[in-house]
Design an enzyme around this catalytic site. Structure first.
Site: not given
Ligand SMILES: NC(=O)c1ccc[n+]([C@@H]2O[C@H](COP(=O)([O-])OP(=O)(O)OC[C@H]3O[C@@H](n4cnc5c(N)ncnc54)[C@H](O)[C@@H]3O)[C@@H](O)[C@H]2O)c1
Length: 327
Positions: A117, A141, A145
């Site tokens: 991120s 957070y 990362k």
């Molecule tokens: N959304 C954003 O703007 C953004 C920005 C930068 C980084 N990220 C990163 O992208 C990734 C996905 O984010 P997102 O927005 O799709 O979030 P999200 O919460 O929609 O997706 C995360 C998924 O991981 C699953 N999960 C969580 N812990 C788990 C575990 N221990 N085992 C198996 N499954 C697990 C959840 O059920 C969910 O389906 C994350 O790593 C987040 O930190 C997101």
């Protein structure tokens, strides 16, 4: 070869799984469905319900599906919660990652894509953030990362695993309404939420040193982001793939909160003027990333604009909040 996609039932993960499967890659999703939605995945993508931190389960999935590469998206991702529950964030995002890396390396996996991120940078005072901008996360957070990137790199070197860490900027939009983000943690759904309640959008601070005085961010469409993962996976699938890459995934274009609120007004048809409130502590005036390195290394650039992100996000919002369209 098969790619294991952890967190593939999540907002970004489902877009990644669909993009990779749609491009002919074999994928299997592992998701504990804490915030994921299984219906985001088509029937032909296998979904295993369980934790990416469960070594026994991961080893079994790797063996059964002949997994040779991993795209790791599963994580805890709420900045505010990370401040209140740092142990949870370190346990899941760092400790869980260590277990996952050890297990998949033992199962013969030699390709790993990690979901990082722009939060690793903190609030740098620079026009365009590049991968050599110093990392100084300002919350647990972002710390997890950054520690995750270090761990991925170290494990890659130790086990001969080629790795790519993708630092996403502000992710928005959806490929179709049912795949939209269901959280209300980012500015776009926060504004939708206000409008649906019949309230004016809020802008926190209009006296920043930016062209219109409001904060400037870099928004990347989730479909562009999914294509970046596919490009990273293809790069790692080359027989000569080795080493580690860390890449910004953004557009290089800054959009101010005021500009974003104006686009939302046009798309939603709700043009009530925004309320300007005091600055929030910790908001950087500007956070825009250069993706020149991703273009060079992966041949990837973002092609979708903010209007497309807002329109697709609004369609997803209206699907879940039908009352929004009657305002
Ligand atoms: N959304 C954003 O703007 C953004 C920005 C930068 C980084 N990220 C990163 O992208 C990734 C996905 O984010 P997102 O927005 O799709 O979030 P999200 O919460 O929609 O997706 C995360 C998924 O991981 C699953 N999960 C969580 N812990 C788990 C575990 N221990 N085992 C198996 N499954 C697990 C959840 O059920 C969910 O389906 C994350 O790593 C987040 O930190 C997101």
């Amino acid at each position: 070869m098969t790619w294991l996609i952890t967190g593939g039932a999540g907002y970004i993960g489902a877009h990644v799984a669909r993009a990779m499967a749609g491009a002919g890659e074999r994928v299997v999703v592992l998701d504990n469905v804490t915030s994921g939605v299984p219906e985001r995945l088509p029937a032909e993508i296998p979904l295993v319900r369980g934790s990416a931190t469960d070594a026994e389960l991961v080893a079994r999935v790797c063996a059964e599906h002949e997994v040779t590469g991993v795209v790791h998206l599963a994580a805890q991702k709420q900045v505010g919660e990370s401040v209140e529950r740092p142990e949870l964030y370190y346990r899941e995002n760092v400790g869980g990652l260590a277990t996952l890396l050890e297990t998949v390396a033992g199962a013969g996996v030699r390709r790993f894509v990690f979901s990082s991120s722009a939060a690793v940078y903190g609030n740098p005072d620079t026009g365009l953030i590049t991968e050599s901008t110093p990392c100084a996360p300002v919350n647990p957070y972002g710390e997890t990362k950054l520690a995750g990137e270090w761990l991925v790199r170290a494990a890659g070197h130790a086990h001969g695993m080629a790795t790519v860490c993708l630092r996403y900027f502000n992710v928005a939009g959806a490929a179709e309404p049912a795949l939209a983000d269901i959280g209300v943690f980012n500015v776009i759904p926060m504004v939708f939420d206000r409008l649906t309640r019949g309230e004016a959008p809020r802008i926190f601070g209009d006296d920043y040193p930016t062209p219109d005085g409001t904060c400037v961010r870099d928004y990347v469409h989730v479909m562009d982001l999914a294509e970046a993962h596919l490009a990273a996976a293809r790069r790692l699938a080359r027989p000569d793939a080795s080493g580690d890459l860390t890449l910004n995934i953004g557009t290089g274009l800054g959009v101010s909160v005021r500009e974003l609120v104006d686009v939302i007004a046009e798309v939603s048809g709700d043009r009530r003027p925004a309320l300007v409130e005091p600055r929030r502590p910790g908001d950087a005036p500007r956070a825009v990333g250069s993706s020149a390195l991703a273009e060079k290394e992966l041949g990837w650039t973002a092609s979708r604009g903010v209007r497309e992100m807002v329109e697709s996000a609004w369609a997803g919002w209206c699907l879940r909040h039908p009352e929004a369209t009657s305002k």
